[in-house]
Structures are given as structure tokens and as C-alpha cells.
Design a protein around this motif. Sequence first.
Motif, short mmCIF file in Angstrom:
data_model
loop_
_atom_site.label_atom_id
_atom_site.label_comp_id
_atom_site.label_asym_id
_atom_site.label_seq_id
_atom_site.Cartn_x
_atom_site.Cartn_y
_atom_site.Cartn_z
N LYS A 118 -6.85 34.73 83.73
CA LYS A 118 -5.51 34.16 82.84
C LYS A 118 -5.52 35.18 81.77
O LYS A 118 -6.25 35.56 81.05
N ASP A 121 2.92 29.04 83.87
CA ASP A 121 2.13 30.66 84.20
C ASP A 121 3.07 31.25 85.41
O ASP A 121 3.24 31.03 86.13
N GLU A 136 0.19 33.79 80.93
CA GLU A 136 0.59 32.61 80.06
C GLU A 136 2.25 32.82 79.58
O GLU A 136 2.67 33.79 79.34
#
Length: 84
Positions: A4, A29, A42
Motif C-alpha cells: 500500500k 483504494d 490510498e
Amino acid sequence: VGVKVGVRTRGCNGLSYTLEYTKSKGESDEVVVQDGIRVFIEKKAQLTLLGTEMDYVENKLSSEFVFNNPNIKGTCGCGESFNI
């Protein structure tokens, strides 16, 4: 499951990249799959990272992710933070 990528407010120039392993996709996301690797972006970082290339670089002294972000207007001297 993947990595991420995000952006946080910190450093002497305003923004800094964040990286962490994740086992699930956040509700908002964005998912990018490249060479079999899933990268989750994000939601609040999506506009900041638009057009950014991320690469993994290894040499004799270090191994790191490198970001080539065309939106950056300036960086700090140590390269830890940037502004847009």
C-alpha cells in the motif's frame, strides 16, 4: 497480498511517501497490478501520485523504492519530503 502506497504530511517540505504491506484492499483504494505485484494506492494520495513511476533499485550500498513524480515542485535537501 500487496503493497500500500500513501502520502503523509511530514518532513521539512510538507509531504512524504508511505509504504506498507497489506493483506486487504481498503474500501476506496485504487489497485494497480504490474509484473504480478499488486500495489494499492490510498484514496487521498491518488491525485498526488498521478503519473508517478515507482521502481525498486538495488546497489552495493542500499536497496530502496524510488519514486519519479512529475507533480513535485520542490524537495528538501535530504530527499525525504516534497511539495506539490
